[in-house]
Design a protein around this motif. Structure first.
Motif, short mmCIF file in Angstrom:
data_model
loop_
_atom_site.label_atom_id
_atom_site.label_comp_id
_atom_site.label_asym_id
_atom_site.label_seq_id
_atom_site.Cartn_x
_atom_site.Cartn_y
_atom_site.Cartn_z
N LEU A 61 -6.26 1.20 11.01
CA LEU A 61 -6.75 1.53 9.68
C LEU A 61 -6.96 3.03 9.53
O LEU A 61 -6.59 3.63 8.52
CB LEU A 61 -8.07 0.81 9.47
N VAL A 64 -3.85 5.01 8.69
CA VAL A 64 -3.27 5.03 7.34
C VAL A 64 -4.13 5.81 6.34
O VAL A 64 -3.73 5.97 5.20
CB VAL A 64 -3.02 3.62 6.78
N ILE A 65 -5.28 6.30 6.79
CA ILE A 65 -6.15 6.99 5.81
C ILE A 65 -5.47 8.21 5.18
O ILE A 65 -5.51 8.36 3.96
CB ILE A 65 -7.51 7.32 6.46
N ILE A 71 0.62 9.10 -1.13
CA ILE A 71 0.57 8.16 -2.26
C ILE A 71 0.29 8.90 -3.56
O ILE A 71 0.91 8.64 -4.58
CB ILE A 71 -0.47 7.06 -1.99
N LEU A 74 3.46 10.39 -4.55
CA LEU A 74 4.34 9.40 -5.15
C LEU A 74 3.93 9.09 -6.58
O LEU A 74 4.76 8.96 -7.48
CB LEU A 74 4.31 8.13 -4.29
N VAL B 562 2.33 1.87 -3.58
CA VAL B 562 2.82 1.15 -2.40
C VAL B 562 3.67 -0.04 -2.85
O VAL B 562 4.74 -0.31 -2.30
CB VAL B 562 1.65 0.68 -1.52
N SER B 565 7.06 1.13 -4.14
CA SER B 565 7.99 1.58 -3.10
C SER B 565 8.61 0.37 -2.42
O SER B 565 9.79 0.39 -2.06
CB SER B 565 7.28 2.48 -2.09
N LEU B 617 2.35 -4.83 6.30
CA LEU B 617 1.54 -3.75 6.86
C LEU B 617 0.92 -2.92 5.74
O LEU B 617 -0.28 -2.67 5.71
CB LEU B 617 2.42 -2.88 7.74
N LEU B 621 -2.97 -3.24 4.98
CA LEU B 621 -3.80 -2.10 5.38
C LEU B 621 -4.36 -1.37 4.16
O LEU B 621 -5.51 -0.94 4.16
CB LEU B 621 -3.01 -1.14 6.25
N HIS B 622 -3.55 -1.22 3.13
CA HIS B 622 -4.06 -0.46 1.97
C HIS B 622 -5.10 -1.26 1.20
O HIS B 622 -6.07 -0.67 0.71
CB HIS B 622 -2.90 -0.01 1.09
N ARG B 625 -8.13 -0.84 3.26
CA ARG B 625 -8.66 0.50 3.16
C ARG B 625 -9.41 0.69 1.85
O ARG B 625 -10.47 1.34 1.81
CB ARG B 625 -7.51 1.50 3.25
#
Lengths: 82, 655
Positions: A61, A64-65, A71, A74, B562, B565, B617, B621-622, B625
């Protein structure tokens, strides 16, 4: 530098191109930034997991922070193009 | 829900002759969380002492060590062992005494034999490695030694060498480098050494063997094959023993583990010469059951009472959730277990996590594949954590299918109805037509989710502070959180009054009242100012965090980014596989065309497999998070102590 021979179509087309370039820069540069940040976290995460397997979920985790950076890149790119 | 299980603090006092029935009874119920007694370390202390283990403790732990050693040798793990038939505990006790030593002896003999054989293999392999460089050189290995007037050099050099003195030299080029053997009279030693040194000479030990090198290598290889066969035999014997005794061993481990825990329990009690005192926690609902059971077991020769729970007591925490939310406890434990007087967010994460996952990976195809994967893996992934994870993923995949229907997506293709949520279909490929994705709609949807989620977090924080804190601090903390809510909504009102946005209220049309601001704008400004004051009153440093209301809410746009994509990858895979490789060939089938079609299918399968892995994933994960970073930081601290009752859930044995 203004080329007097440019037609309106050419100007419009080049503006579309400019937008695409801007979007590419937004995604590309933030991608590099996210990668740089994840580099350190990733190697530390692998080290921590080698010491104690239980932290795997947590460090995955943490890894991915910094993805937030790319993002946002994007998101900006998407808003630019569409 | 929302709150952990209510706990009561229980004090048990009895005379020492009742200690065995009390321990047995407590262990059987598996409800009493023992508070370990810590002896005061002061000098000259006279008071309660830590108890001594019951009789049989040493034997039981000795046997347990033996069993675990055997289990290790066989790699039998009780966690992933299928329960076939429960065994009677009384029968097992006798069996342990009778059979365990024999099994242990047999296993030990076999493992020792195996490791001896393995050492031999290594030894021979080493010899082969030493011999290999000499293969290319003709001559018996005896010729390399036993001289009094000559000296032999053997080793690797970087390039060919020419030596000025009398010598005999063999030079061969090989994979490992240039191998050289030089024989020279002893008086020329220094000259030859110098020449070799110049060529980067690395000496190799001359093997202590006689005969032709290749023959010796063949001999050792043959030996190794034989020994490996023997090892195979030993392994087969071990497998036979494993087959025969595995269920006995896991049951034994369970029995002995229970015995060890019970006999060592007095080490956690406070004792005097004649009595013992046990203190601990039980769920409030079970106090009566436990007390009655203890009275019955000791014929009333016991004193059990409920103590008041103090402000500073660290109460162990056990979740109290409806069954559908239980798997999500895994996600909370990964972060931190809630404290006793804190809101338990399990139920919220169990509902919102699948929704986020579905919003990101909203695709009927991927959802269905993931669902099949989860159901299929249930047989293979044993242990509580694995099962919980699969249950969480199962819920997420169902949500993914539902959102796939709403988004109208199937492996990147459109389903035969228009998207009910803002569309995520991209125009990929040269001939793509259609509206393209509704990015503003998607963004606003994500931002709305963020606003609601963050506000919910702040409201929960208000509840938490109202319950945990006291006096002036409580009011300040509650008001600070009200301030944060005012900040968020005030900012929103201000923005709405100035900029029209899709899917948001539009107040730009109202007439300006003051300084060019209209009524909503003014309300927004007032809310912001009041919010800042409330926050600053609690802690001035918190003001540094003010921009986080933007970054945290905007962070929810990751749901769109996400997700989009993963849609883009799916569509690109489809375009390459079908649009570029398969469909042009279908019009006019040739042999090369068939090849292209096969490549297209491979691209399709690998592409979607990869994208699905990325999607799981990313989606998982997001979503997680967003909970951990954006949601939990508003109200949740965690750090509670796990409720770990004395006893165990028996899986292999019964009374």
């Amino acid at each position: 530098m203004v080329d007097v021979n440019m037609t309106l179509e050419m100007v419009e087309a080049s503006q579309v191109g400019m937008k695409a370039l801007a979007a590419a820069i937004a995604v590309g540069s933030t991608g590099i930034a996210a990668a740089l940040a994840e580099m350190a976290i990733g190697s530390a995460a692998v080290g921590a997991t080698a010491e104690n397997k239980d932290v795997f979920g947590l460090v995955l985790l943490l890894t991915v922070i910094p993805e937030t950076i790319v993002i946002f890149g994007l998101v900006v790119a998407l808003l630019l193009i569409f | 829900m929302l709150k952990p299980e209510q706990m009561s603090r229980l004090l048990i006092v009895a005379s020492k002759d009742q200690i065995t029935p009390v321990i047995t009874e407590l262990y059987r119920h598996n409800l009493f969380h023992i508070e370990d007694y810590v002896e005061a370390a002061a000098k000259g202390y006279e008071g309660f002492k830590i108890g001594t283990p019951l009789s049989g403790a040493t034997e039981a732990s000795g046997d347990l060590v033996k069993i675990r050693a055997i289990q290790n040798a066989f790699s039998i793990y009780s966690d992933d062992f299928e329960v076939t038939q429960r065994q009677k505990q009384s029968g097992l006790q006798v069996q342990i005494e009778r059979e365990l030593p024999a099994i242990e002896l047999e296993v030990e003999g076999l493992t020792v034999k195996r490791s001896k054989l393995e050492t031999k293999v290594k030894e021979f392999e080493q010899k082969i490695a030493e011999l290999t460089p000499f293969i290319g050189i003709p001559g018996d290995l005896d010729l390399y030694r036993g001289y009094s007037r000559f000296i032999v050099f053997a080793g690797y050099v970087a390039h060919e060498v020419s030596i000025s003195v009398a010598n005999e030299m063999f030079f061969g080029k090989g994979k490992a480098g240039n191998f050289i053997v030089v024989v020279t009279p002893i008086e020329h030693r220094n000259v030859v050494e110098g020449a070799l040194q110049g060529a980067g000479f690395q000496a190799v030990t001359i093997p202590d063997e006689s005969g032709i090198p290749q023959e010796r290598i063949d001999f050792y290889s043959g030996e190794i094959t034989l020994i490996k066969k023997e090892i195979e035999d030993v392994n087969q014997k071990m497998d036979a023993i494993k087959e025969k005794h595995a269920s006995f061993l896991v049951a034994c481990e369970e029995v002995l583990k229970g015995q060890v825990e019970r006999t060592e329990a007095p080490l956690r009690f406070a004792t005097t010469n004649e009595t013992f005192v046990a203190e601990g926690w039980v769920p409030a609902a079970s106090v009566v059951t436990i007390s009655q059971a203890l009275e019955k077991a000791t014929n009333g020769k016991i004193f059990v009472t409920e103590l008041a729970v103090g402000e500073k007591d660290v109460v162990p925490v056990e979740y109290n959730n409806p069954s559908f939310a239980r798997p999500s406890q895994l996600l909370i434990d990964t972060y931190s277990r809630p404290k006793y007087n804190e809101l338990d967010p399990t139920i919220m994460i169990s509902i919102v996590f699948p929704i986020f996952f579905g919003l990101i990976l909203g695709d009927v195809g991927y959802g269905a594949l993931l669902l099949v994967l989860c159901l299929g893996l249930r047989k293979y992934l044993k242990g509580e954590g694995g099962q919980q994870l699969l249950a969480v993923l199962r819920n997420a995949s169902i949500s993914s299918i539902i959102f796939g229907v709403l988004y109208s997506e199937f492996l990147g293709f459109a389903l035969p109805w228009p998207a009910l949520l803002p569309s995520r279909h991209l125009n990929i490929g040269a001939h793509a037509t259609g509206h393209g994705p509704n990015i503003p709609g998607l963004m606003m949807m994500a931002i709305w989710i963020g606003i609601v989620h963050v506000t919910l977090g702040r409201i929960l924080s208000i509840v938490n502070h109202a319950q945990q804190d006291h006096g002036a601090h409580r009011i300040k903390a509650v008001l600070a959180n009200v301030g944060w809510v005012l900040m968020i909504w005030g900012t929103l009102l201000l923005i709405w009054s100035m900029i029209p946005m899709p899917l948001m209220p539009d107040f730009t049309g109202l007439p300006p009242v003051l300084m060019g601001l209209n009524v909503t704008g003014l309300i927004g400004i007032v809310a912001i100012v009041v919010g800042v004051i409330f926050i600053a009153r609690d802690s001035g440093l918190e003001l540094v965090e003010l921009p986080s209301i933007f970054s945290h809410v905007l962070s929810y746009t990751r749901i769109v980014a996400v997700g989009l994509s993963s849609v883009a990858i799916a569509m690109v895979v489809n375009f390459i596989a079908i649009g570029m490789l398969i469909s042009p060939q279908l019009e006019n089938i040739t042999i090369i065309g068939v090849l292209f079609i096969i490549i297209g299918i491979v691209v399709f399968l690998i592409g979607h497999a990869l994208n699905m892995a990325l999607g799981i994933l990313g989606g998982g994960l997001h979503s997680l998070r967003l909970h951990y970073v954006e949601f939990f930081t508003k109200f949740y601290k965690g750090g509670g102590r796990k409720y770990n009752p004395f006893g165990m859930k028996r899986r292999f044995t019964e009374d």
